[in-house]
Write an enzyme that holds these catalytic residues in place. Structure first.
Site, mmCIF file in Angstrom:
data_model
loop_
_atom_site.group_PDB
_atom_site.id
_atom_site.type_symbol
_atom_site.label_atom_id
_atom_site.label_comp_id
_atom_site.label_asym_id
_atom_site.label_seq_id
_atom_site.Cartn_x
_atom_site.Cartn_y
_atom_site.Cartn_z
ATOM 1 N N SER A 111 0.828 -1.214 0.000
ATOM 2 C CA SER A 111 0.000 0.000 0.000
ATOM 3 C C SER A 111 0.862 1.263 0.000
ATOM 4 O O SER A 111 1.901 1.316 0.666
ATOM 5 C CB SER A 111 -0.897 0.007 1.232
ATOM 6 N N TYR A 139 -1.858 6.006 -4.437
ATOM 7 C CA TYR A 139 -2.990 6.936 -4.479
ATOM 8 C C TYR A 139 -2.512 8.181 -5.216
ATOM 9 O O TYR A 139 -1.342 8.554 -5.111
ATOM 10 C CB TYR A 139 -3.439 7.306 -3.064
ATOM 11 N N THR A 165 -5.009 3.217 -7.343
ATOM 12 C CA THR A 165 -6.366 3.052 -6.787
ATOM 13 C C THR A 165 -7.188 4.291 -7.127
ATOM 14 O O THR A 165 -6.814 5.408 -6.774
ATOM 15 C CB THR A 165 -6.289 2.830 -5.271
ATOM 16 N N LYS A 232 -7.105 0.109 -9.964
ATOM 17 C CA LYS A 232 -7.846 -0.662 -8.947
ATOM 18 C C LYS A 232 -9.081 0.127 -8.518
ATOM 19 O O LYS A 232 -8.980 1.326 -8.228
ATOM 20 C CB LYS A 232 -6.951 -0.917 -7.732
ATOM 21 N N HIS A 256 -13.371 -1.925 -3.055
ATOM 22 C CA HIS A 256 -12.506 -1.544 -1.921
ATOM 23 C C HIS A 256 -12.923 -2.309 -0.657
ATOM 24 O O HIS A 256 -12.881 -1.784 0.461
ATOM 25 C CB HIS A 256 -12.599 -0.028 -1.700
HETATM 26 C C1 LIG Z 1 -7.747 -2.113 6.724
HETATM 27 C C2 LIG Z 1 -7.761 -1.961 5.231
HETATM 28 C C3 LIG Z 1 -6.920 -1.019 4.643
HETATM 29 C C4 LIG Z 1 -6.939 -0.869 3.242
HETATM 30 N N1 LIG Z 1 -6.054 0.006 2.666
HETATM 31 C C5 LIG Z 1 -6.012 0.112 1.317
HETATM 32 C C6 LIG Z 1 -5.033 0.935 0.695
HETATM 33 O O1 LIG Z 1 -4.194 1.545 1.342
HETATM 34 N N2 LIG Z 1 -5.055 1.005 -0.666
HETATM 35 C C7 LIG Z 1 -5.979 0.338 -1.432
HETATM 36 O O2 LIG Z 1 -5.957 0.430 -2.658
HETATM 37 N N3 LIG Z 1 -6.893 -0.488 -0.856
HETATM 38 C C8 LIG Z 1 -6.932 -0.610 0.485
HETATM 39 N N4 LIG Z 1 -7.819 -1.473 1.066
HETATM 40 C C9 LIG Z 1 -8.717 -2.275 0.206
HETATM 41 C C10 LIG Z 1 -8.057 -3.622 -0.158
HETATM 42 O O3 LIG Z 1 -6.969 -3.424 -1.016
HETATM 43 C C11 LIG Z 1 -9.034 -4.580 -0.860
HETATM 44 O O4 LIG Z 1 -9.617 -3.925 -1.963
HETATM 45 C C12 LIG Z 1 -10.143 -5.144 0.035
HETATM 46 O O5 LIG Z 1 -9.708 -5.282 1.367
HETATM 47 C C13 LIG Z 1 -10.576 -6.501 -0.499
HETATM 48 O O6 LIG Z 1 -11.658 -6.995 0.220
HETATM 49 P P1 LIG Z 1 -11.545 -8.120 1.376
HETATM 50 O O7 LIG Z 1 -10.953 -7.417 2.553
HETATM 51 O O8 LIG Z 1 -12.967 -8.508 1.587
HETATM 52 O O9 LIG Z 1 -10.694 -9.251 0.855
HETATM 53 C C14 LIG Z 1 -7.820 -1.645 2.454
HETATM 54 C C15 LIG Z 1 -8.631 -2.601 3.068
HETATM 55 C C16 LIG Z 1 -8.595 -2.780 4.437
HETATM 56 C C17 LIG Z 1 -9.457 -3.847 5.045
#
Ligand SMILES: Cc1cc2nc3c(=O)[nH]c(=O)nc-3n(C[C@H](O)[C@H](O)[C@H](O)COP(=O)(O)O)c2cc1C
Length: 364
Positions: A111, A139, A165, A232, A256
């Site tokens: 990330s 980002y 993203t 994404k 997301h």
């Molecule tokens: C705690 C947390 C932090 C996240 N941070 C980011 C991030 O920094 N950048 C991003 O593109 N997606 C972020 N996401 C989204 C994840 O990349 C992903 O799309 C999502 O968690 C997938 O779903 P799942 O948790 O049901 O497997 C985050 C998700 C969670 C749970």
């Protein structure tokens, strides 16, 4: 791993162990979704709703889980999704996540909001012979010189693709998180994200619309790097089409993890129309998917619906939260074992044998 009253045999067990290990605010942040969490729940239910249509007595000799992404072969069609602030979940943080992913042959998307410098993470992954891909998630930042500076660091450290993203120009309205705030522990911060760069009074009418990325920014970004760029957070086939026409190497179908805009349908529902559009426009472009994947059968269904690979989000964090790198390794091992069992039980010797015909034509 900390002793549990019951043995940990699946990803749901890891989730319970994580909840027991994390404080209330961290649990709200890591597990929560936007608003009424309808998309969050639907992400899980939509994979379950597809039935499998196994074939029997096929020749499974020489079976394997290898896949091709961006011109290279990898052990597994699974990557750990980019997730922020991992050192809040456990002191092993992004380093533990990276070691476990590489050891289990899964990819890693680091990330932009990593709490460990990208230069420290890459050397933990790249030397592993049977590792998965190593990508960096970005980002958009309104200051283009900050972005190009970061891009050079990402390239020099050896990351193999960039994931931009695009579905979160503003923060989602996450009720659980708003109740607890974001009390990041001392020493944990997004090390590559400058602290003071949001316009004051952020929000669409408070200046964010001025700095939120647009298609011409994406095109500019793609021109700034030799790395392939994936977008994404694509859910609409029209956006997938536009992503390819500005030069993206592929898209990640994602809401997301239900964390940004509630009531967007589940990834499992959004995937097929995007796949059909992308395959018509540019056969070799990638389509990945994430959201709600908790079982080897979910991963199988994602590939049957046309994805090249999938990303795993929260479960990897849950493994990290209660048992550090070993916990993540166990989560990924379980996914691998379940996926291999699904291949064998549906009559597939490899991921190339997976197709739509192996999904039951009506939902369960
Ligand atoms: C705690 C947390 C932090 C996240 N941070 C980011 C991030 O920094 N950048 C991003 O593109 N997606 C972020 N996401 C989204 C994840 O990349 C992903 O799309 C999502 O968690 C997938 O779903 P799942 O948790 O049901 O497997 C985050 C998700 C969670 C749970």
């Amino acid at each position: 791993m900390a002793p549990m009253s019951e043995p940990i045999v699946n990803l749901h067990d890891h989730e319970r162990a994580a909840q027991a290990a994390l404080g209330e605010a961290a649990w709200a942040y890591f597990s929560g979704g936007a608003a009424d969490e309808i998309s969050l729940r639907r992400n899980l239910a939509a994979w379950q709703a597809w039935g499998l249509a196994p074939r029997v007595l096929r020749d499974l000799r020489g079976g394997h889980t290898r896949c091709r992404l961006l011109g290279r072969e990898w052990p597994m069609p699974l990557l750990v999704a980019p997730m922020a602030h991992q050192r809040w979940a456990h002191p092993d943080g992004e380093a533990g996540m990276a070691l476990a992913a590489a050891a289990q042959g899964c990819g890693l998307v680091l990330s932009h909001q990593t709490s460990t410098p990208l230069q420290e993470v890459a050397p933990l992954v790249l030397p592993e012979a049977d590792r998965g891909p190593l990508w960096f998630q970005l980002y958009w930042h309104a200051d283009r010189s900050l972005t190009t500076d970061l891009l050079r660091q990402v390239e020099q450290a050896g990351y193999e693709a960039l994931v931009l993203t695009v579905d979160a120009p503003v923060q989602g309205v996450r009720d659980r998180e708003r109740r607890h705030g974001l009390p990041l522990p001392e020493g944990v911060r997004a090390v590559h994200w400058p602290a003071d760069t949001l316009p004051s009074g952020a929000g669409l009418c408070g200046g964010l619309a001025e700095v939120a990325p647009r298609w011409d920014d994406v095109q500019w970004l793609i021109g700034q790097t030799h790395l392939p760029v994936l977008l994404k957070g694509i859910t609409h086939p029209g956006d997938a089409r536009q992503a390819l026409s500005v030069g993206a190497a592929g898209v990640i179908v994602s809401n997301h993890g239900g964390r940004v805009l509630d009531t967007v349908p589940a990834s499992a529902e959004l995937l097929r129309p995007v796949v059909e559009t992308v395959r018509t426009q540019q056969a070799e472009a990638l389509v990945l998917v994430d959201g709600g994947i908790r079982r080897g059968t979910d991963l199988f269904k994602a590939l049957a619906l046309g994805a090249d690979a999938a990303l795993l989000g929260r479960p990897a964090l849950y493994g990290l939260a209660h048992a550090g790198a070993r916990g993540v390794a166990h989560v990924l091992r379980l996914m691998r074992d379940e996926f291999e069992a699904t291949l064998a039980l549906t009559g597939c010797a490899s991921v190339q044998d997976i197709d739509l015909d192996l999904l039951w034509p009506c939902k369960l």
